[in-house]
Design an enzyme around this catalytic site. Sequence first.
Site, PDB file in Angstrom:
ATOM      1  N   GLY A  66     -10.357  -2.299 -12.234  1.00 46.74           N
ATOM      2  CA  GLY A  66     -11.064  -3.505 -12.678  1.00 46.74           C
ATOM      3  C   GLY A  66     -11.208  -3.559 -14.191  1.00 46.74           C
ATOM      4  CG  ASN A  85      -9.859   3.188  -4.368  1.00 41.18           C
ATOM      5  OD1 ASN A  85      -9.264   3.922  -3.572  1.00 41.18           O
ATOM      6  ND2 ASN A  85      -9.392   2.915  -5.577  1.00 41.18           N
ATOM      7  CE  LYS A 121      -3.657   2.607   0.688  1.00 45.44           C
ATOM      8  NZ  LYS A 121      -4.334   3.016  -0.542  1.00 45.44           N
ATOM      9  N   GLY A 169      -4.113  -2.738 -14.487  1.00 49.63           N
ATOM     10  CA  GLY A 169      -5.430  -2.185 -14.786  1.00 49.63           C
ATOM     11  C   GLY A 169      -6.334  -3.236 -15.399  1.00 49.63           C
ATOM     12  CB  CYS A 194      -3.333   9.023  -5.483  1.00 45.52           C
ATOM     13  SG  CYS A 194      -4.926   8.816  -4.629  1.00 45.52           S
TER      14      CYS A 194
END
Length: 311
Positions: A223, A77, A53, A249, A136
């Site tokens: 996803g 998310n 992470k 990805g 991000c």
Amino acid sequence: MSEKMAHTNSSLHVEISSLKLENPTMLAAGVLGVSGLAMNRVANAGAGAIITKSMGLEPRRGFPNPVVAQVQGGILNAMGLPNPGIRQLAEEIQKIERKTVPIIVSIYASTPEDFAAVACEAVKSGAAGVELNVSCPHAETGGAEIGQNPDLVEQVVKATVRNVNKPVFVKLTPEVTNISEVAKAAENAGAEAITAINTVKAMVIDVETAQPILGNKIGGLSGPAIKPIAVRCVYEIYEAVRIPIIGCGGIVTWKDAVEMMEAGASAIQVGTAIAIEGLGVFKRIAQGIQAFMEKKGFDGVKEIVGLSHKE
Ligand code: RRO
């Protein structure tokens, strides 16, 4: 193929800079990459490498709930970079039993100096390399605002490579006009691999309440829905740089992985697929790539990389 073979089959071996992977699958940043016990399970499940992470200098709680929402074709998310701070990581890395699996620490910061400082701590903690998260989609500072500016990417990478003696990867956002330009800036500054791509900025609204579902309102989509975007980015970057590309990805199956490699990826990362398929996904993908190579008469993974660029 037996469990042992999936771990040791030499035709699946991949080298990314000085890192040696038993197979081209990696755990993507952000998924199961905080606790040592979870990372140990991922290593035992057959991942060729683990990206943690994203870690910062100080601990961070992240955004208010809900932080995830399921949508058609993926997951949205806005975790908000929750992490215990880089200084907590060494203890977790030590819990991973399979010492042959490189642990690459994903790091974020707002300035080149802080990227370098977090990277130094990561290396002290036992990181085999670092992946700079300049992408991000919903970070308040740092994040995609760095990754959308080749000059800032160059500064961040230069500061980091000057201060650490381990491979530096850079994870890019697809949300730019020209991703090749950003990848080239990273390469020129000394990056040893490009990871493409981070999530895509997105939103989901509850029609009854007419309110965005995520606590942060806007988040990042991952996803299968983003796989064609990732394949396009990897394809474009492959034409622009000489350093290895790590495709990320929407990869769920071995076919997705091979497609990404044909686009130009030397290795691939898996994240959201773990929620769909469980941890067996690493071995299933590795075994599928192996079977594909046997069918095509290929002796090594390298022979697949970039095939779509050849007429
Ligand atoms: O923590 C997050 O919310 C997050 C990060 Br750091 C990132 O790089 N990409 C993403 O989709 N979520």
